[in-house]
Motif scaffolding. Structure first.
Motif, PDB file in Angstrom:
ATOM      1  N   PHE A   5     103.128  86.966  69.188  1.00  8.30           N
ATOM      2  CA  PHE A   5     102.046  86.428  70.014  1.00  8.30           C
ATOM      3  C   PHE A   5     101.087  87.538  70.439  1.00  8.30           C
ATOM      4  CE2 PHE A   5     105.376  83.284  70.454  1.00  8.30           C
ATOM      5  CZ  PHE A   5     104.673  82.099  70.324  1.00  8.30           C
ATOM      6  N   GLU A   6      99.848  87.118  70.630  1.00  6.19           N
ATOM      7  CA  GLU A   6      98.829  88.007  71.193  1.00  6.19           C
ATOM      8  C   GLU A   6      98.463  87.469  72.570  1.00  6.19           C
ATOM      9  OE1 GLU A   6      95.112  90.568  69.725  1.00  6.19           O
ATOM     10  OE2 GLU A   6      94.977  88.472  69.123  1.00  6.19           O
ATOM     11  N   LEU A   7      98.659  88.300  73.586  1.00  8.47           N
ATOM     12  CA  LEU A   7      98.345  87.915  74.958  1.00  8.47           C
ATOM     13  C   LEU A   7      96.880  88.205  75.231  1.00  8.47           C
ATOM     14  CD1 LEU A   7      99.030  87.044  77.858  1.00  8.47           C
ATOM     15  CD2 LEU A   7      99.813  89.390  78.288  1.00  8.47           C
ATOM     16  N   ASP A   8      96.081  87.153  75.366  1.00  2.19           N
ATOM     17  CA  ASP A   8      94.702  87.304  75.836  1.00  2.19           C
ATOM     18  C   ASP A   8      94.747  87.175  77.353  1.00  2.19           C
ATOM     19  OD1 ASP A   8      91.998  86.522  76.759  1.00  2.19           O
ATOM     20  OD2 ASP A   8      91.523  86.629  74.626  1.00  2.19           O
ATOM     21  N   VAL A   9      94.564  88.279  78.044  1.00  2.00           N
ATOM     22  CA  VAL A   9      94.755  88.317  79.492  1.00  2.00           C
ATOM     23  C   VAL A   9      93.793  87.363  80.192  1.00  2.00           C
ATOM     24  CG1 VAL A   9      94.713  89.813  81.518  1.00  2.00           C
ATOM     25  CG2 VAL A   9      95.599  90.682  79.339  1.00  2.00           C
ATOM     26  N   PHE A  10      92.553  87.333  79.758  1.00  2.90           N
ATOM     27  CA  PHE A  10      91.537  86.450  80.337  1.00  2.90           C
ATOM     28  C   PHE A  10      91.981  84.991  80.240  1.00  2.90           C
ATOM     29  CE2 PHE A  10      87.964  83.613  79.876  1.00  2.90           C
ATOM     30  CZ  PHE A  10      86.951  84.089  80.692  1.00  2.90           C
ATOM     31  N   TRP A  11      92.360  84.566  79.025  1.00  3.31           N
ATOM     32  CA  TRP A  11      92.656  83.145  78.829  1.00  3.31           C
ATOM     33  C   TRP A  11      93.976  82.745  79.476  1.00  3.31           C
ATOM     34  CZ3 TRP A  11      88.742  80.419  78.208  1.00  3.31           C
ATOM     35  CH2 TRP A  11      87.684  80.806  77.400  1.00  3.31           C
ATOM     36  N   ALA A  12      94.929  83.661  79.536  1.00  5.40           N
ATOM     37  CA  ALA A  12      96.169  83.352  80.246  1.00  5.40           C
ATOM     38  C   ALA A  12      95.890  83.093  81.714  1.00  5.40           C
ATOM     39  CB  ALA A  12      97.162  84.500  80.082  1.00  5.40           C
TER      40      ALA A  12
END
Length: 682
Positions: free
Chosen positions: A582-589
């Motif tokens: 997985f790639e954690l997109d901090v903004f979208w999380a």
């Protein structure tokens, strides 16, 4: 253009500015480690007592800048200094005697993914040449193949520059021909190795601020640079005391910036300004060292206002460059004088020649320091010569104490630093090219220049912007950019995985990433999720067989509640770790209501990639996976607890980080984000 303040007014203003508390007080001087061929620190260039050109370029694609020196009087005509672990090795590019003039430019002329080089003949020659880079087959004793660009006509070709000045999607070569008092432009031929000479047309003919020195000699135009002056996304040409706006059909509009021409550079010394500023040194003549700001319309001569950097004239100011020397995030100016230009004179013409660094604060103020006195600079340049992430200084005198080469290493040679890394955050940090999407729409080569100039090495992409995967991959290589992740859409992953694999392999990517699962807007449901889980597991297994890794980039809508907790919890539970990362997109999380730190605490081993992206303060997200572009702000200016998050990410062992800035102001926000990440402590 308008003149700046009088000398007395400038002095009063300077006293006032220095009285302000804290002005420029945050700047710290660099400790310079001086190396010279005179002491055996570098190989001796050759036997020529006249060293003309100095070109900075990474010729062997190792990510470290090399340099090429040109000569006349005696061969070899071109020598390459290649960086090694212990210093530099000397390679001969052109062993023959040629009367090479000052200047030099680099570009991937033949489209094979490496940088080729251009130099022009002096007052004795009517030729301009390019040399074909033999990468990766280098031999210190084997010359490079030389090709003709110009043969015939007038002599002297002092300065060249490449740029996509006509917005064709391909770079053009611009060169001065001083004997013709003209500036010419040439498109790179379709088959440059078989085309001699090239077709070139005039950009401008006439005076360009040449003044000469007190003797009246050296009265010719010079200087060439590239920068987007009017902010339209198209790179503009700067030469002499002009910048040139491309109109159409090969026509340019010259806009006079200053009264005196010579060496010329551009950069944002006032970071809040709409347009970059331009700095001009007198080059082979003598005159003011002055920077100019646009107070209105950059196309109007009278809207360019000049400010002197020195309280005296600069004498043979043939060195000028711009860069962030002290690493404080603000552009500085490096300028220096020649000590000797009369070839037959045994002593110096200018024994008190000086070299300065003017440290900028980003608000148009500069702190003047003296690097050296009595040292003859000619074509001095700023570049990271040892690969440790800071700007060093290279000088090759023209005829003062020649032959010799001098390097000033910025705080010596330290460990290699990547963009955005510092005492705590170690990266590796790359750039998601989507951040520059507005710039790619206007000018692809210029957008790649931006990515490289930010200091990035790693990127995420997958598209080719109309160039085709093969050609665009070579463009990335020529810019020193390495693709880590190749993004594809969900349908391609599901229905045409072979194409996704081929595309990733074309770019040399490690990951294939999907960033969106098709669903009804705002209604991502369990069936959507389970369908995706099946696709991800199946595709991930095949990608592993192809020596690639699949990753899903979360987008916030996955945090819909369900029996398992959220649909993202379900996705993590039912995808196979050996096939799916997985790639954690901090903004979208954060936008989707999740806590990024808690996600890492719970699922750290599943997250291998991260989008470093901040959410504007005071805004509240939702489960749509959509938000206004201006909610994406510079790192450290939003809601995210970056010290806590990066600490947890480092503990979890994330492999790659990428800045993704979705704001239309990304070009200005990315440097702020880099400075924050360099300084963050956790």
């Amino acid at each position: 253009m308008k003149s700046g303040l009088s000398s007395s007014a400038r002095f009063v203003a300077l006293l006032f500015l220095l009285s302000l508390p804290g002005l420029l007080s945050q700047a710290t001087d660099v400790t310079w480690q001086h190396a010279t061929s005179k002491n055996g620190d570098l190989p001796v260039p050759g036997e020529s007592t006249q060293q003309t050109g100095n070109l900075i370029v990474d010729l062997d694609k190792d990510g470290v800048k090399d340099f090429v020196i040109s000569f006349r009087v005696k061969g070899p005509a071109l020598v390459w200094y290649r960086r090694t672990a212990k210093g530099w090795d000397r390679y001969v590019i052109e062993p023959q005697f040629l009367t090479v003039e000052a200047g030099g430019a680099a570009c991937d002329i033949d489209g094979d993914g490496d940088s080729d080089i251009v130099f022009g003949g002096d007052y004795q020659s009517n030729e301009v040449w390019w040399w074909e880079n033999p990468y990766p087959h280098f031999d210190p004793k084997l010359p490079w193949q030389r090709h003709l660009i110009k043969k015939g006509g007038k002599t002297q070709h002092h300065d060249q520059v490449f740029g996509d000045f006509k917005n064709t999607g391909k770079p053009q070569l611009v060169f001065w021909n001083q004997g013709a008092k003209s500036l010419f432009i040439a498109d790179i031929p379709t088959n440059p190795g078989q085309t001699e000479p090239w077709i070139f047309l005039p950009v401008y003919s006439g005076l360009a601020g040449e003044r000469g020195d007190q003797s009246g000699a050296f009265k010719y135009a010079e200087g060439a640079a590239a920068a987007d002056i009017d902010g339209d996304g198209i790179v503009d040409l700067l030469a002499g005391n002009y910048w040139f706006k491309y109109l159409s059909d090969g026509k340019f509009k010259p806009v006079k910036v200053g009264a005196i021409g010579g060496r010329i550079c551009a950069g944002k010394f006032i970071e809040s300004s709409k347009h970059p500023q331009i700095v001009i040194a007198p080059g082979d003549g003598s005159g003011p060292l002055r920077w100019y700001e646009c107070t209105g319309d950059p196309l109007k001569e009278d809207d360019w206002v000049g400010h002197d950097l020195l309280d005296r004239e600069m004498i043979h100011g043939h060195t000028l460059d711009v860069g962030d020397v002290d690493g404080d995030g603000h552009l500085d100016i490096f300028a220096a004088e020649m000590a000797k230009w009369t070839e037959k004179r045994p002593d110096s013409d200018n024994p008190k020649a000086q070299a300065w660094i003017f440290y900028g604060d980003g608000q148009g103020h500069f702190r003047q320091t003296v690097l050296a006195t009595g040292h003859g600079f000619h074509e001095g340049k700023l570049a990271d010569l040892d690969g440790d992430g800071d700007l060093d200084i290279l000088n090759k005198p023209y005829t003062w104490d020649a032959p010799r080469i001098d390097v000033w290493l910025n705080n010596g040679t330290g460990p290699r630093n990547q963009a955005g890394t510092g005492a705590s955050f170690k990266g590796p940090l790359g750039l998601q090219l989507y951040s520059l999407r507005h710039h790619f729409q206007k000018n692809v080569p210029l957008a790649l220049d931006h990515a490289r100039n930010f200091g990035f090495v790693e990127i995420e992409g997958g598209g080719n912007y109309g160039y085709g995967a093969g050609r665009f991959s070579k463009m990335l290589e020529a810019h020193g950019l390495k693709t880590i992740s190749s993004f594809v859409d969900y349908k391609t992953l599901r229905d045409d995985l072979d194409r996704a694999i081929a595309n990733a392999n074309q770019f040399g990517a490690k990951y294939v990433v999907v960033a969106w699962i098709p669903h009804e807007q705002g209604k991502f449901n369990q069936q959507n999720c389970r369908d995706a889980i099946a696709v991800f597991n199946q595709a991930g297994e095949r990608l592993r067989e192809a020596r690639l890794r699949f990753a899903y980039h979360l987008h916030g809508y996955e945090f819909q509640p369900c029996e398992a907790g959220t649909l993202f919890d379900l996705m993590v539970a039912e995808t196979k770790p050996e096939f799916v990362a997985f790639e954690l997109d901090v903004f979208w999380a954060l936008h989707g209501g999740a806590d990024p730190v808690q996600l890492l605490e719970r699922y750290g081993q599943r997250f291998e990639l991260m989008h470093v992206k901040d959410l504007k303060k005071g805004v509240k997200g939702n489960l749509t996976g959509n938000a206004p572009d201006d909610w994406s702000v510079a790192i450290g200016n939003g809601q995210v607890d970056w010290p806590g998050l990066l600490r947890e990410a480092q503990r979890a062992g994330l492999k790659h980080y990428f800045i993704e800035d979705e704001s239309v102001e990304a070009i200005d926000q990315i440097p702020q984000s880099l400075r924050y990440l360099e300084g963050v402590i956790f």
